[in-house]
Design an enzyme around this catalytic site. Structure first.
Site, mmCIF file in Angstrom:
data_model
loop_
_atom_site.group_PDB
_atom_site.id
_atom_site.type_symbol
_atom_site.label_atom_id
_atom_site.label_comp_id
_atom_site.label_asym_id
_atom_site.label_seq_id
_atom_site.Cartn_x
_atom_site.Cartn_y
_atom_site.Cartn_z
ATOM 1 N N ARG A 154 0.851 -1.188 0.000
ATOM 2 C CA ARG A 154 0.000 0.000 0.000
ATOM 3 C C ARG A 154 0.887 1.238 0.000
ATOM 4 O O ARG A 154 1.787 1.354 0.833
ATOM 5 C CB ARG A 154 -0.884 0.028 1.248
ATOM 6 C CG ARG A 154 -1.890 -1.095 1.362
ATOM 7 C CD ARG A 154 -2.539 -1.085 2.739
ATOM 8 N NE ARG A 154 -1.558 -1.366 3.784
ATOM 9 C CZ ARG A 154 -1.782 -1.195 5.089
ATOM 10 N NH1 ARG A 154 -2.950 -0.721 5.498
ATOM 11 N NH2 ARG A 154 -0.847 -1.478 5.977
ATOM 12 N N CYS A 260 -2.573 1.446 -8.948
ATOM 13 C CA CYS A 260 -2.934 0.022 -8.938
ATOM 14 C C CYS A 260 -4.390 -0.244 -9.294
ATOM 15 O O CYS A 260 -4.675 -0.894 -10.306
ATOM 16 C CB CYS A 260 -2.612 -0.587 -7.575
ATOM 17 S SG CYS A 260 -0.848 -0.641 -7.208
ATOM 18 N N ARG A 327 -1.507 9.873 -9.538
ATOM 19 C CA ARG A 327 -2.046 9.126 -10.665
ATOM 20 C C ARG A 327 -3.502 8.735 -10.408
ATOM 21 O O ARG A 327 -3.826 8.161 -9.384
ATOM 22 C CB ARG A 327 -1.203 7.873 -10.929
ATOM 23 C CG ARG A 327 0.145 8.177 -11.560
ATOM 24 C CD ARG A 327 1.028 6.952 -11.656
ATOM 25 N NE ARG A 327 1.531 6.541 -10.335
ATOM 26 C CZ ARG A 327 2.393 5.542 -10.158
ATOM 27 N NH1 ARG A 327 2.825 4.862 -11.206
ATOM 28 N NH2 ARG A 327 2.802 5.236 -8.943
#
Length: 429
Positions: A154, A260, A327
């Site tokens: 994470r 992710c 992102r």
């Protein structure tokens, strides 16, 4: 064993430093000379709490070094970790060009047996392709094994996750390769799942897709809670106490982002489509997430009317706290929407910076207090722990209108109302 980690981004650097902390000799390999020089000087090219201190420690201990000499790095090593990026193509498929490139380099320069460990997030079947790319690039045949070993880090908690993992997944074709990798992780105390490479590759995508599903599910419930005058936090608490569900990722907000979840869910959908399988639930997960920020903007618009000429102070740029990663950050979608409708936008984030396309349109402020001056609305987009600690009573005096729209349900709704703010969260908070 000597280890080379190819790719010194977020995953690669974390992996390299944790392996050094475990006592192995590690080389970080990257073609980007500027990044290599930065790491040699003890500086990270990204923000991750605790990692820079570990970098300085092992530069001094000599357990880690960085290079852009691919040939020498490959020849000097026993184990090679592939940790390069796999960004999304416009159609949602994973872009494997960097994985293919390093696979070919490994094949070209290897001079004896190597264990190649793929940590990059890749579609099912990539281990077979990596094997083929390496074999095709070999000038002289040498034996090797390719193992799938997905990461579950994470951002913001990477060091803790790497040192105390929930599990280690090893996808190997043979016992020798799996035992070699297990020996590398000997000091970590967690379950180890030995499976096929294809299964290991799917586990990574399936895990992220499931977590994304929990987020979108709660965001859909939050909209219903708004209509029913129900506090979504209390709903989440009641759901999360069920041991079959758990409390993680049940927080309603403005959607998920980062490197992710968006690309992994899309890549899993593309994999399913290629094999004639419809994952309609995941299609809805993506749809909910892409539109979730609009729910908060509707609340702001209802309060302010037109955004034209109004000043909005956006608190938080990063897609989550304790990272500088922007992102797919929902904050960016909100900022662009505000600017498109004529708003004046000031922004604060403790570590993240505005992307180049917004540098001239929005104002990045050094402090949240500065961002709030003259604001008609505060829009909280990232749950940094420093934001609830603001002197909200004092900063209200500098605002044009005391309106707060909390996209992460971070602030105390009763306290904000008592201070004289008009406060709106996601799901009647």
């Amino acid at each position: 064993m000597n280890i080379v980690v190819i790719g010194t981004g977020y995953v690669g650097t974390t992996t390299a430093l944790v392996l050094a902390e475990m006592g192995w000799n590690v080389t970080g390999l990257d073609r980007d000379e500027n990044k290599v020089n930065l790491l040699r000087q003890g500086s990270l090219p990204f923000y991750e709490e605790g990692l820079e201190e570990l970098l300085k420690k092992h530069l001094q201990s000599g357990r880690i070094r960085f290079t852009n000499d691919t040939e020498q790095a490959v020849k000097d090593t026993d184990v090679i970790f592939i940790c390069v990026g796999t960004p999304s193509h416009p159609d949602g498929n994973a872009d494997l060009r960097y994985v293919q490139q390093v696979s070919s380099d490994i094949g070209r320069y290897m001079d004896n047996y190597k264990l190649i460990v793929n940590k990059s997030t890749v579609p099912v079947g990539t281990q077979e392709r990596v094997t083929e790319w390496i074999r095709n690039a070999q000038l002289v045949p040498h034996s090797f094994d390719v193992v799938s070993n997905p990461e579950f880090l994470r951002e913001g908690k990477a060091l803790s996750d790497a040192m105390n993992p929930d599990r280690i997944i090893i996808g190997a074709d043979n016992e020798h390769a799996s035992k070699l990798l297990q020996a590398l992780y000997y000091s970590l105390d967690c379950p180890v799942v030995i499976t096929t490479p294809r299964t290991a590759e799917l586990v990574k995508y399936a895990a992220n897709a499931f977590l994304a599903t929990k987020i979108s599910y709660m965001n859909e419930l939050a909209k219903l809670c708004d209509r029913l005058d129900i506090n979504v936090k209390e709903v989440a608490e009641g759901i999360g106490l069920d041991s079959r569900i758990g409390p993680g990722f049940l927080q309603a907000g403005i959607g998920y982002g980062g490197s992710c979840f968006p690309k992994d869910v899309s890549a899993l959908l593309q994999t399913a489509n290629k094999h004639g399988s419809n994952l309609t639930l995941l299609e809805q997960v993506i749809s909910v997430n892409r539109a979730q920020h609009l729910h908060l903007l509707d609340k702001v618009r209802t309060r302010l009317g037109s955004f034209e000429g109004k000043k909005a102070a956006v608190l938080g740029l990063a897609f989550k706290p304790d990272t500088d990663d922007i992102r797919e950050a929902p904050a960016l979608r909100i900022i662009r929407a505000l600017l498109d409708e004529g708003a004046l936008v000031s922004v604060h984030d403790p570590v993240a910076k505005l992307p180049s396309d917004l540098n001239r349109s929005a104002v990045l402020c050094a402090s949240p207090e500065q961002a709030l001056i003259g604001a008609d609305a505060v829009i909280l987009c990232t749950e940094w722990s420093s934001y609830p600690l603001l002197d909200w009573k004092r900063v209200k005096q500098s605002m044009n209108q005391p309106n707060v729209f909390d996209g992460r349900n971070l602030l105390d709704a009763k306290l904000m109302t008592a201070l004289g703010y008009y406060y709106q969260g996601i799901g009647y908070c």
